[in-house]
Design a protein around this motif. Structure first.
Motif, PDB file in Angstrom:
ATOM      1  N   ARG A  19       0.843  -1.199   0.000  1.00 60.98           N
ATOM      2  CA  ARG A  19       0.000   0.000   0.000  1.00 60.98           C
ATOM      3  C   ARG A  19       0.881   1.253   0.000  1.00 60.98           C
ATOM      4  N   ALA A  20       1.945   1.196   0.781  1.00 57.62           N
ATOM      5  CA  ALA A  20       2.844   2.369   0.836  1.00 57.62           C
ATOM      6  C   ALA A  20       3.478   2.629  -0.532  1.00 57.62           C
ATOM      7  N   THR A  21       3.866   1.561  -1.220  1.00 56.03           N
ATOM      8  CA  THR A  21       4.474   1.769  -2.552  1.00 56.03           C
ATOM      9  C   THR A  21       3.440   2.306  -3.535  1.00 56.03           C
ATOM     10  N   ASN A  22       2.234   1.767  -3.465  1.00 51.30           N
ATOM     11  CA  ASN A  22       1.185   2.244  -4.378  1.00 51.30           C
ATOM     12  C   ASN A  22       0.840   3.698  -4.070  1.00 51.30           C
ATOM     13  N   TYR A  23       0.760   4.003  -2.768  1.00 46.56           N
ATOM     14  CA  TYR A  23       0.462   5.378  -2.386  1.00 46.56           C
ATOM     15  C   TYR A  23       1.520   6.328  -2.960  1.00 46.56           C
ATOM     16  N   LEU A  24       2.777   5.982  -2.718  1.00 49.89           N
ATOM     17  CA  LEU A  24       3.845   6.899  -3.155  1.00 49.89           C
ATOM     18  C   LEU A  24       3.943   6.991  -4.676  1.00 49.89           C
ATOM     19  N   ALA A  25       3.642   5.899  -5.357  1.00 47.85           N
ATOM     20  CA  ALA A  25       3.698   5.946  -6.825  1.00 47.85           C
ATOM     21  C   ALA A  25       2.597   6.857  -7.359  1.00 47.85           C
ATOM     22  N   ALA A  26       1.412   6.767  -6.781  1.00 45.88           N
ATOM     23  CA  ALA A  26       0.304   7.635  -7.219  1.00 45.88           C
ATOM     24  C   ALA A  26       0.574   9.079  -6.801  1.00 45.88           C
ATOM     25  N   ALA A  27       1.089   9.255  -5.584  1.00 46.12           N
ATOM     26  CA  ALA A  27       1.378  10.615  -5.098  1.00 46.12           C
ATOM     27  C   ALA A  27       2.414  11.291  -5.996  1.00 46.12           C
ATOM     28  N   GLN A  28       3.389  10.519  -6.484  1.00 43.93           N
ATOM     29  CA  GLN A  28       4.389  11.107  -7.391  1.00 43.93           C
ATOM     30  C   GLN A  28       3.753  11.637  -8.675  1.00 43.93           C
ATOM     31  N   VAL A 108      16.505  14.170  -1.228  1.00 43.49           N
ATOM     32  CA  VAL A 108      15.197  13.504  -1.176  1.00 43.49           C
ATOM     33  C   VAL A 108      15.245  12.606   0.064  1.00 43.49           C
ATOM     34  N   SER A 109      15.118  13.246   1.194  1.00 41.75           N
ATOM     35  CA  SER A 109      15.364  12.587   2.473  1.00 41.75           C
ATOM     36  C   SER A 109      14.141  11.788   2.916  1.00 41.75           C
ATOM     37  N   ARG A 110      14.354  10.988   3.930  1.00 44.11           N
ATOM     38  CA  ARG A 110      13.261  10.114   4.386  1.00 44.11           C
ATOM     39  C   ARG A 110      12.473  10.813   5.493  1.00 44.11           C
ATOM     40  N   LYS A 322      -8.608  12.000  -4.079  1.00 49.02           N
ATOM     41  CA  LYS A 322      -8.449  11.953  -2.625  1.00 49.02           C
ATOM     42  C   LYS A 322      -8.855  10.568  -2.099  1.00 49.02           C
ATOM     43  N   ASP A 323     -10.014  10.092  -2.533  1.00 52.77           N
ATOM     44  CA  ASP A 323     -10.484   8.783  -2.057  1.00 52.77           C
ATOM     45  C   ASP A 323      -9.507   7.675  -2.456  1.00 52.77           C
ATOM     46  N   TRP A 324      -9.014   7.812  -3.656  1.00 52.56           N
ATOM     47  CA  TRP A 324      -8.051   6.786  -4.148  1.00 52.56           C
ATOM     48  C   TRP A 324      -6.797   6.789  -3.263  1.00 52.56           C
ATOM     49  N   LEU A 325      -6.212   7.964  -3.076  1.00 54.30           N
ATOM     50  CA  LEU A 325      -4.978   8.027  -2.290  1.00 54.30           C
ATOM     51  C   LEU A 325      -5.219   7.564  -0.851  1.00 54.30           C
ATOM     52  N   LEU A 326      -6.345   8.021  -0.277  1.00 49.80           N
ATOM     53  CA  LEU A 326      -6.599   7.668   1.125  1.00 49.80           C
ATOM     54  C   LEU A 326      -6.954   6.188   1.290  1.00 49.80           C
ATOM     55  N   SER A 327      -7.363   5.545   0.171  1.00 53.19           N
ATOM     56  CA  SER A 327      -7.697   4.115   0.277  1.00 53.19           C
ATOM     57  C   SER A 327      -6.475   3.291   0.694  1.00 53.19           C
ATOM     58  N   TYR A 328      -5.281   3.831   0.509  1.00 51.17           N
ATOM     59  CA  TYR A 328      -4.072   3.101   0.931  1.00 51.17           C
ATOM     60  C   TYR A 328      -3.755   3.338   2.410  1.00 51.17           C
ATOM     61  N   LYS A 329      -4.563   4.202   3.049  1.00 47.80           N
ATOM     62  CA  LYS A 329      -4.417   4.506   4.481  1.00 47.80           C
ATOM     63  C   LYS A 329      -2.999   4.957   4.836  1.00 47.80           C
ATOM     64  N   PRO A 330      -2.537   6.040   4.212  1.00 48.99           N
ATOM     65  CA  PRO A 330      -1.159   6.481   4.474  1.00 48.99           C
ATOM     66  C   PRO A 330      -0.913   6.793   5.945  1.00 48.99           C
ATOM     67  N   GLU A 331      -1.979   7.164   6.661  1.00 44.29           N
ATOM     68  CA  GLU A 331      -1.789   7.518   8.071  1.00 44.29           C
ATOM     69  C   GLU A 331      -1.312   6.323   8.888  1.00 44.29           C
ATOM     70  N   GLU A 332      -1.587   5.105   8.409  1.00 44.76           N
ATOM     71  CA  GLU A 332      -1.111   3.923   9.136  1.00 44.76           C
ATOM     72  C   GLU A 332       0.322   3.546   8.755  1.00 44.76           C
ATOM     73  N   LEU A 333       0.817   4.140   7.644  1.00 44.02           N
ATOM     74  CA  LEU A 333       2.068   3.637   7.056  1.00 44.02           C
ATOM     75  C   LEU A 333       3.286   4.491   7.375  1.00 44.02           C
ATOM     76  N   GLY A 338       6.979  11.598   8.559  1.00 49.79           N
ATOM     77  CA  GLY A 338       6.834  11.252   7.148  1.00 49.79           C
ATOM     78  C   GLY A 338       7.676  10.053   6.744  1.00 49.79           C
ATOM     79  N   ARG A 339       8.196   9.327   7.727  1.00 50.87           N
ATOM     80  CA  ARG A 339       9.029   8.164   7.394  1.00 50.87           C
ATOM     81  C   ARG A 339       8.216   6.880   7.560  1.00 50.87           C
ATOM     82  N   LEU A 340       8.512   5.925   6.703  1.00 49.37           N
ATOM     83  CA  LEU A 340       7.829   4.629   6.789  1.00 49.37           C
ATOM     84  C   LEU A 340       8.013   4.074   8.202  1.00 49.37           C
ATOM     85  N   ILE A 341       6.940   3.516   8.773  1.00 55.12           N
ATOM     86  CA  ILE A 341       7.048   3.046  10.154  1.00 55.12           C
ATOM     87  C   ILE A 341       8.034   1.867  10.243  1.00 55.12           C
ATOM     88  N   PRO A 342       8.733   1.754  11.371  1.00 56.98           N
ATOM     89  CA  PRO A 342       9.800   0.733  11.495  1.00 56.98           C
ATOM     90  C   PRO A 342       9.309  -0.685  11.239  1.00 56.98           C
TER      91      PRO A 342
END
Ligand SMILES: Cc1ncc(C[n+]2csc(CCOP(=O)(O)OP(=O)(O)O)c2C)c(N)n1
Ligand SMILES: [Mg+2]
Length: 788
Positions: A19-28, A108-110, A322-333, A338-342
């Motif tokens: 989901r995180a990869t899909n989110y970031l690919a769409a966000a880009q 392009v920091s993390r 917005k719905d598409w991007l939020l469907s990946y639930k970035p807030e959980e990731l 702004g860094r991927l959770i450990p």
């Protein structure tokens, strides 16, 4: 967590990572600001022009995430090649999440700041390409001139026994000629000394606006197709994410165990018999997890997902995005910075095992110089110009044979050619190695075939030769491709793509230089004994001369000692595309090795022994470039000197064609001062050229001396004698003499008798060959005897 066991919990984590990869690919694709949608999305935070691709992205993200698990589980050395490299945002997203991207691009920091830059830069002016370009760490394949992924993957694993190249093949890409024949590459893989290629056919069903052929074949047909090509296909099909993760992970374990078992068995038993390698057919919807319907059009699971699923040209599109991007639930990731959770970060491999940091994908890091013999040891004794006759390519073969010998242990040199190594006269290499061939060998008929051969010439495909070689070079090894000059044109476009790749790499300090792409063009236009017109095309020179000057070099050595010197130089060079035109037929030899070294080092020179203007103003400059033009130009000087010794001729030979271009256009170019001192500012120049004459006109367009008359290939030819080919295109000695006389106005009528004689000779020649079928003895047996 033990990632060696595929628990549901682990699969859930993989899904979150995906989901995180899909989110970031769409966000880009879309976002300028607000990269994690931590505030309500506003129109002005979206790029004004949205360009890039989505359809291929989720499937390739899915593959990347699964490869991460495989790399960890098997501690595997792996690179990933993306055939449909147009979805470059997928590769960038993944390398960013694993950390390799920020190591190369610290800005392009993390964190939130880096995330914003990551999004803005993608497919944006001043930013990065929309493809898996050289800027993308971990890539050796930009893709998107579709068709070369598998060839590159095989090139990468030859002589890399521990490496696996996972290769995503687009189902559209699979329809291209090069890709369609690439499946046969498995016949050239040695399970003991080479690594493995794991092809994953990305069967997302569509191309830009059509379904794909493979996606509409029945399961049975598709399975039979791959079985017939010698592969064992595993099918992973569906669209429900958790089910698909489970299927993919389980299949990959089976496939990896099979690859390992094949290698173990072959290596322990020292039995390289061609195994049936596994591959995967991954059938998922194009644009998987993206918007389902936009403006009444089906997007997910259709060709409409190929580029940008929602164009943002209607107010309601904002909510769709917005719905598409939020469907990946970035807030959980991502955490608050702004860094991927450990818990997710730990899924990525570490250090150089990360796909984005694998040194094989930055081949210059692994490049070791070739051990090269001293090419001067292979010198031909030339007691006087033209005193001996030799075949340049045969002489080169001796040198190349010893390059194989010296690098036997390093195993970092191979040569490539479509069934032509013998025809191109590199026969001597077979004294020390063989052709690579992992299929049955028939005693009594087959020659020089072996499972560990290093001559890649047993597949009649210019595309494979070029693609394998590129993959081999990009992963830090050396080689060259010897081709018929006419048919190198089949890979014009591949060579151009490679030149583009190198041009971009030159601006990326972290990309370490790789060995040059050396293309040896022989069986050239001027002599086609068994073939005719179809085999005559010197246009590769025109094609390559237009590429970025920093990257391309064109050499036309006139004899064997010059060819040896040129090849030695090219094999040592880095980050270039070198095209070398060589002769394979018996030809007089002109220069001693000492002279050849001087001549090739300078790339152009006046041959004093063939000039009659010493210390004086010449009446005319006779220039030549290429083995056959050199021969004819010398014969022309010979005639002119004997008949009209008072004419002062300056004889110039060009080996390095780019010397002709001004120094501000090509790094090899002569300055105007140097050019004028060789060619004069105003004396007539008659130039006998190997290729199409327009190329010389183009290169010299801004020179002072416009009094230049170029003779070259005019698209005339058929089965005929070698000399008649030259006559038909007017680069023969008789026509060159006429040309010189015509262009020296001060000759006035003095040259008329000689011109008449030359015209008579041309008629004599035609009559003779039509009666007898070979060239007149005075032509065929002509020898340079020196000037008085
Ligand atoms: C040789 C070549 N021909 C045409 C194109 C134009 N093109 C770009 S993407 C594409 C469709 C690719 O389809 P596929 O390989 O199935 O990729 P995916 O569905 O994963 O995007 C085409 C025709 C190209 N890039 N290269
Ligand atoms: Mg497709």
């Amino acid at each position: 967590m033990n990632h060696k066991v595929i628990t549901d919990e682990y699969l859930e984590k993989m899904n979150a990572y995906w989901r995180a990869t899909n989110y970031l690919a769409a966000a880009q694709l879309y976002l300028l600001e607000n990269p994690l949608l931590r505030e309500p999305l506003k129109k002005e935070q979206i790029k004004k022009k949205i360009v890039g691709h989505w359809g291929t992205v989720p499937g390739q993200n899915f593959i990347y995430v699964h490869m991460n698990r495989v790399i960890n589980k098997y501690d595997q050395d792996m690179i990933l090649i993306s055939g449909p490299g147009h979805g470059g945002n997928f590769f960038v997203a993944n390398t960013y999440l694993e950390g390799s991207y920020s190591e190369v691009y610290p800005n392009v920091s993390r964190d939130m700041d880096g995330l914003q830059k990551l999004c803005k830069q993608f497919s944006f002016p001043g930013g990065i390409s929309s493809h898996v370009a050289p800027e993308t760490p971990g890539s050796i394949h930009e893709g998107d001139e579709l068709g070369y992924s598998i060839a590159h993957a095989f090139g990468a694993v030859f002589d890399n026994p521990e490496l696996i190249a996972t290769c995503v093949v687009g189902d559209g890409e699979a329809e291209t000629g090069p890709l369609a024949t690439s499946w046969q590459s498995n016949k050239f893989l040695n399970p003991i000394t080479d690594g493995a290629v794991l092809p994953i056919l990305h069967l997302n069903g569509f191309k830009i606006s059509n379904p794909t052929i493979l996606a509409r074949m029945s399961h049975e047909e598709l399975e039979s197709f791959f079985k017939g090509m010698g592969w064992k296909p595993y099918f992973v099909e569906g669209s429900e994410p958790m089910e698909m993760h489970k299927k993919m992970a389980e299949t990959l374990d089976i496939v990896m165990d099979e690859i390992k078992a094949i290698q173990k068995n072959a290596r322990e038993k020292k039995d390289a018999t061609r195994p049936v390698w596994p591959m995967i057919v991954l059938r998922t919807p194009k644009g998987w997890t993206g918007p389902k319907v936009v403006d009444g059009n089906k997007i997910e699971g259709s060709f409409q997902a190929h580029q940008v699923p929602v164009m943002m040209d209607k107010p309601e599109h904002l909510d769709i995005l917005k719905d598409w991007l939020l469907s990946y639930k970035p807030e959980e990731l991502f955490d608050e910075n702004g860094r991927l959770i450990p818990e997710l970060e730990e899924l990525a491999p570490k250090g150089d095992k990360r796909i984005g940091a694998n040194p094989h994908a930055n081949g210059g890091k692994l490049l070791r110089d070739l051990r090269l013999p001293d090419f001067r040891d292979y010198a031909i004794e030339v007691p006087a110009p033209g005193a001996v006759e030799k075949q340049d390519m045969i002489e080169l073969g001796g040198y190349i044979r010893d390059v194989f010998k010296l690098n036997e242990e390093q195993k970092n040199f191979r040569i490539f050619g479509p069934d032509e190594t013998m025809s191109n006269r590199l026969n001597k290499v077979f004294e020390v190695t063989n052709r690579d061939w992992n299929s049955p060998i028939e005693e009594g008929t087959d020659q020089f075939l072996a499972q560990d051969g290093r001559v890649m010439d047993s597949m009649l495909s210019e595309h494979m030769c070029e693609g394998w070689l590129e993959g081999y070079l990009l992963t830090g090894r050396h080689g060259f491709f010897a081709s018929y000059e006419a048919f190198i044109r089949i890979i014009d476009s591949m060579a151009a793509q490679h030149a583009k790749w190198l041009k971009v790499c030159n601006a990326l300090p972290w990309r370490r230089p790789i060995a040059s792409l050396n293309l040896l063009l022989t069986s050239n236009v001027w002599q086609q004994d068994h073939n005719g017109f179809t085999h005559q095309d010197p246009g590769f020179l025109d094609h390559i001369s237009n590429k970025k000057a920093d990257v391309v070099r064109l050499y036309l050595p006139p004899d064997a000692n010059c060819l040896l010197s040129t090849m030695d130089h090219c094999l040592k060079s880095k980050n270039y595309v070198n095209a070398i035109v060589a002769s394979k037929h018996p030809r007089p030899q002109w220069l001693t090795m000492e002279q050849a070294v001087k001549h090739c080092t300078q790339g152009i020179g006046i041959w004093d022994w063939a000039s009659t203007d010493k210390g004086q103003e010449p009446d005319i400059v006779l220039a030549c470039c290429g083995d056959t033009p050199t021969l004819e130009a010398l014969a022309a000087v010979d005639i002119l000197h004997k008949e009209m010794p008072e004419v002062k001729v300056r004889f110039v030979n060009v080996v390095d064609l780019m010397k002709m271009e001004p120094s501000n256009k090509h790094p090899h170019g002569l300055s105007d001062v140097e050019y004028d001192s060789i060619f004069t500012k105003d004396k007539p120049i008659v130039f006998a050229f190997h290729g199409y004459p327009t190329l010389i006109h183009e290169l010299t367009y801004t020179r002072h001396n416009r009094n230049i008359h170029v003779y070259g290939y005019h698209e005339e030819g058929t089965i005929t004698t070698p000399f008649d080919m030259r006559v038909q295109n007017k680069i023969d000695r008789f026509n060159l003499v006429i040309a010189m006389l015509n262009n020296m106005p001060e000759m006035e009528n003095k040259g008329a008798f000689l011109k008449q004689k030359m015209k008579d000779k041309l008629v004599e020649h035609k009559t003779y060959i039509h009666d007898i079928g070979v060239d007149m003895p005075e032509v065929a047996e002509w020898k340079w005897t020196g000037l008085k």
